[in-house]
Write an enzyme that holds these catalytic residues in place. Structure first.
Site, PDB file in Angstrom:
ATOM      1  N   LYS A 131       0.864  -1.188   0.000  1.00 52.58           N
ATOM      2  CA  LYS A 131       0.000   0.000   0.000  1.00 52.58           C
ATOM      3  C   LYS A 131       0.894   1.228   0.000  1.00 52.58           C
ATOM      4  O   LYS A 131       2.000   1.205   0.544  1.00 52.58           O
ATOM      5  CB  LYS A 131      -0.885   0.033   1.256  1.00 52.58           C
TER       6      LYS A 131
HETATM    7  P1  NAD Z   1     -13.047   7.367  -3.257  1.00 53.65           P
HETATM    8  O1  NAD Z   1     -12.047   8.406  -2.951  1.00 53.65           O
HETATM    9  O2  NAD Z   1     -13.500   7.136  -4.643  1.00 53.65           O
HETATM   10  O3  NAD Z   1     -14.369   7.611  -2.346  1.00 53.65           O
HETATM   11  C1  NAD Z   1     -14.325   7.812  -0.948  1.00 53.65           C
HETATM   12  C2  NAD Z   1     -15.680   8.345  -0.508  1.00 53.65           C
HETATM   13  O4  NAD Z   1     -15.696   8.462   0.931  1.00 53.65           O
HETATM   14  C3  NAD Z   1     -15.984   9.737  -1.052  1.00 53.65           C
HETATM   15  O5  NAD Z   1     -17.372   9.833  -1.342  1.00 53.65           O
HETATM   16  C4  NAD Z   1     -15.628  10.642   0.133  1.00 53.65           C
HETATM   17  O6  NAD Z   1     -16.284  11.896   0.114  1.00 53.65           O
HETATM   18  C5  NAD Z   1     -16.118   9.790   1.274  1.00 53.65           C
HETATM   19  N1  NAD Z   1     -15.566  10.187   2.571  1.00 53.65           N
HETATM   20  C6  NAD Z   1     -14.289  10.552   2.863  1.00 53.65           C
HETATM   21  N2  NAD Z   1     -14.184  10.859   4.165  1.00 53.65           N
HETATM   22  C7  NAD Z   1     -15.417  10.680   4.703  1.00 53.65           C
HETATM   23  C8  NAD Z   1     -15.955  10.827   6.009  1.00 53.65           C
HETATM   24  N3  NAD Z   1     -15.199  11.214   7.050  1.00 53.65           N
HETATM   25  N4  NAD Z   1     -17.268  10.558   6.203  1.00 53.65           N
HETATM   26  C9  NAD Z   1     -18.049  10.151   5.184  1.00 53.65           C
HETATM   27  N5  NAD Z   1     -17.598   9.989   3.926  1.00 53.65           N
HETATM   28  C10 NAD Z   1     -16.293  10.241   3.695  1.00 53.65           C
HETATM   29  O7  NAD Z   1     -12.448   6.019  -2.625  1.00 53.65           O
HETATM   30  P2  NAD Z   1     -12.854   4.520  -2.965  1.00 53.65           P
HETATM   31  O8  NAD Z   1     -11.892   3.997  -3.960  1.00 53.65           O
HETATM   32  O9  NAD Z   1     -14.305   4.430  -3.203  1.00 53.65           O
HETATM   33  O10 NAD Z   1     -12.486   3.809  -1.581  1.00 53.65           O
HETATM   34  C11 NAD Z   1     -13.388   3.800  -0.467  1.00 53.65           C
HETATM   35  C12 NAD Z   1     -12.944   2.716   0.519  1.00 53.65           C
HETATM   36  O11 NAD Z   1     -12.943   1.450  -0.143  1.00 53.65           O
HETATM   37  C13 NAD Z   1     -11.551   2.881   1.090  1.00 53.65           C
HETATM   38  O12 NAD Z   1     -11.511   2.332   2.382  1.00 53.65           O
HETATM   39  C14 NAD Z   1     -10.694   2.016   0.153  1.00 53.65           C
HETATM   40  O13 NAD Z   1      -9.473   1.614   0.761  1.00 53.65           O
HETATM   41  C15 NAD Z   1     -11.645   0.864  -0.033  1.00 53.65           C
HETATM   42  N6  NAD Z   1     -11.400   0.043  -1.230  1.00 53.65           N
HETATM   43  C16 NAD Z   1     -11.343   0.584  -2.471  1.00 53.65           C
HETATM   44  C17 NAD Z   1     -11.173  -0.241  -3.587  1.00 53.65           C
HETATM   45  C18 NAD Z   1     -11.187   0.293  -4.988  1.00 53.65           C
HETATM   46  O14 NAD Z   1     -11.171  -0.540  -5.918  1.00 53.65           O
HETATM   47  N7  NAD Z   1     -11.248   1.583  -5.217  1.00 53.65           N
HETATM   48  C19 NAD Z   1     -11.014  -1.625  -3.396  1.00 53.65           C
HETATM   49  C20 NAD Z   1     -11.085  -2.159  -2.110  1.00 53.65           C
HETATM   50  C21 NAD Z   1     -11.287  -1.317  -1.037  1.00 53.65           C
END
Ligand code: NAD
Length: 445
Positions: A131
C-alpha cells in the site's frame, strides 16, 4: 531507479474508540495498525500458527518514506511526503492501492498493506500485500499539479515498484487517470524497447490505456455478489429492500448503482461533506451524475440533508460502509438498524463495535472478503497485459462472480465448521495458505 527502502521503526499506539456520533480526524481515531494486528492475531490463534511464520508476518518487509519536491502552478516548489509499504510477497508480487489523503501516515499504510496480503491469500490470488500514497489533499490541487505530483512520486519510487515486483492500483483520492500517469512515467523511465512490456506496472488504468473492462466497478460488483449470497441464504428477496451507503466514491457509488438494478432502494448516503436521505429512494444513477458534476452528494435535489447520527439510525436492511476506515464505532453500532453490514471500505469497523453488532444479531461480512472485487479484476488486468490479451466485459464479470461466490461459501463453511466469526475465518484461511508456503519453502539460507 535505484532507491532502496529505508527501514522505519514501528510505533503503534493504543486505539481509543470514539463513542460520540461525530466523525473524527484519522489521527484521533486510534491506531489502524494496532487494530489490524489484533484481527490477524485472532486468525493466528485459530490456526495455531507456527512461531517462525508468525514472526515473519508480524512486520512488513519494507517501509519506504520519500520526501520529494514538485513545482506548483504558481511557480513555487512544495515538498510532499510519499509512502510505500510492502508487507509480504511469499505468494507473488506486492499489490495494493495508492491513496492521496491529507492524513495519510505510515501506520495506516502498514495496516492497509497487511490487509492486502491476507485479502490476496484468502481469494487465492498470486499477489502479496502493499500500500502507498501521498500525504496531501488532492481536492486542493489543479489537474496539472496532480499530474506533476503523481509523475514525480512515481519517479521517486523508482525500482521499488515493478511489473513483477510491486504493482500499484487506485484507492481513496486516486483513479484511472492517476494510474495512467504512473504507467506512462514508468514506461518512459525504462526506455523505448521495454516500454510496452511494462504496461502492467499498475492496474486500474482506463480501458483505452490497457485497463480491463469491468475494473472500475469491480469492487462494487463484488460487494453486491456478497449481498445477494447473504440474502439468498437468509431467504430475503432484495427487490423492495432498503440499503444505506457511507461514502459515494468509486466503491460506494458503484455498489449503490448495481444494487439498485436488483430492485433494492438506496434510502440514505453521505460523504466527507454531509449526509442525505429519502425514504422513497435516492436515484443512485442520477446521484452519481450529481457527484461527478459537484464533487459531493450534498445539495442533491432528490434527497434532504440529515445528520450523521440520523444516517446511522436509518431504517434499512443492508449497510455498506464505503468511505474510510474506523467510521463504525460502538455509538454507531448502537444506532444501526440494518440486518447486515457489508464492508466496502477497508477496516471501517472498530473491534468493539463488531462485537456489539454480532451480539445484536447483525451479521458482518468482513472487508477482506467483501471488497476483494477490485484486486481480483486487477489481477485479471495484469494477466491480460502480460499475455497481450483483451477479455470482454462478460468474461471478466463471470470470472469475478464465480470467484466471489466460491470464496463467500468457503468462508461461511469454514466459520461454521470451526465455530468462529467470519473475520477470524477469513484471516485463518489466508494465514493457512501463507503458512503452507513458508513451511514448504523454508527460510533462506
Ligand atoms: P473514493 O475516494 O473514490 O471515495 C471515498 C468516498 O468516501 C468519497 O465519497 C468521500 O467523500 C467519502 N468520505 C471521505 N471521508 C469521509 C468521512 N469522514 N465521512 C463520510 N464519507 C467520507 O475512494 P474509494 O476507492 O471508493 O475507496 C473507499 C474505501 O474502499 C476505502 O476504504 C478504500 O481503501 C476501499 N477500497 C477501495 C477499492 C477500490 O477498488 N477503489 C477496493 C477495495 C477497497
Amino acid at each position: 531507479m535505484s532507491q532502496k527502502p529505508s527501514i522505519v521503526p514501528a510505533t503503534p499506539s493504543t486505539s481509543p474508540v470514539p463513542t460520540a456520533g461525530q466523525s473524527t480526524s484519522l489521527a484521533s481515531r486510534g491506531n489502524l495498525y494496532t487494530i489490524a494486528t489484533q484481527q490477524v492475531e485472532k486468525g493466528c490463534k485459530a490456526i495455531n500458527i507456527d512461531p517462525s511464520v508468525h514472526a515473519i508476518i508480524s512486520q512488513p518487509k519494507n517501509e519506504l518514506i520519500i520526501n520529494f519536491p514538485v513545482r506548483m502552478d504558481s511557480g513555487d516548489v512544495r515538498m510532499f511526503k510519499g509512502y510505500r509499504v510492502q508487507h509480504n510477497n511469499i505468494l507473488g508480487p506486492f499489490k495494493g492501492g495508492i491513496r492521496y489523503h491529507e492524513e495519510a501516515n505510515l501506520d495506516e499504510m502498514k495496516a492497509l498493506a497487511a490487509w492486502m496480503t491476507y485479502k490476496c491469500a484468502l481469494h487465492d490470488i498470486p499477489f502479496g500485500g502493499g500500500k502507498g500514497g501521498i500525504k496531501f489533499n488532492p481536492r486542493s490541487h489543479s489537474k496539472t499539479e496532480l499530474e506533476r505530483i503523481t509523475r514525480r512520486f512515481t519517479h521517486a519510487l523508482g525500482s521499488n515498484i515493478g511489473p513483477e515486483w510491486d504493482i500499484p492500483a487506485p484507492d481513496v483520492g486516486t483513479n484511472a487517470q492517476t494510474m495512467v500517469w504512473m504507467m506512462d512515467t514508468y514506461m518512459n523511465v525504462v526506455g523505448a524497447t521495454e516500454k510496452n512490456s511494462v504496461r502492467r506496472i499498475v492496474t486500474g488504468k482506463s480501458v483505452t490505456s490497457g485497463g480491463s473492462h469491468g475494473r472500475e466497478q469491480a469492487t462494487g460488483r463484488g460487494i453486491v455478489h456478497c449481498i445477494t449470497e447473504w440474502a439468498r441464504e437468509n431467504r430475503m428477496n432484495l427487490d423492495g429492500r432498503s440499503f444505506i451507503v457511507q461514502g459515494f466514491g468509486n466503491v460506494g457509488s458503484h455498489t449503490a448503482r448495481i444494487l439498485s438494478k436488483l430492485g433494492a432502494t438506496l434510502v440514505a448516503t453521505g460523504d466527507y461533506r454531509g449526509y442525505i436521505a429519502n425514504p422513497e429512494g435516492l436515484n443512485a444513477h442520477k446521484l452519481a451524475e450529481h457527484v461527478g458534476a459537484t464533487g459531493s452528494v450534498i445539495d442533491y435535489r432528490g434527497g434532504r440533508p440529515i445528520t450523521r447520527d440520523e444516517f446511522f439510525g436509518m431504517d434499512c436492511d443492508v449497510f455498506v460502509p464505503a468511505a474510510l476506515e474506523l467510521e463504525l464505532g460502538v455509538h454507531e453500532a448502537r444506532l444501526l438498524k440494518a440486518k447486515v453490514v457489508v464492508e466496502g471500505a477497508n477496516g471501517p469497523t472498530y473491534p468493539e463495535a463488531e462485537e456489539l453488532l454480532l451480539e445484536r444479531g447483525i451479521d458482518v461480512i468482513p472487508d477482506i472478503l467483501a471488497n476483494a472485487g477490485g484486486v481480483i479484476v486487477s489481477y485479471y488486468e495484469w494477466l491480460q497485459n502480460k499475455r497481450s490479451e483483451r477479455w470482454d466485459l462478460e468474461e471478466v464479470e463471470s470470472r469475478l462472480e464465480r470467484r466471489m461466490k466460491r470464496n463467500y461459501a468457503l468462508v461461511r463453511d469454514f466459520a461454521e465448521e470451526r465455530k468462529m466469526d467470519w473475520r477470524t475465518a477469513c484471516y485463518a484461511i489466508g494465514l493457512e495458505r501463507i503458512q503452507t508456503n513458508y513451511l514448504e519453502r523454508g527460510v533462506f539460507p
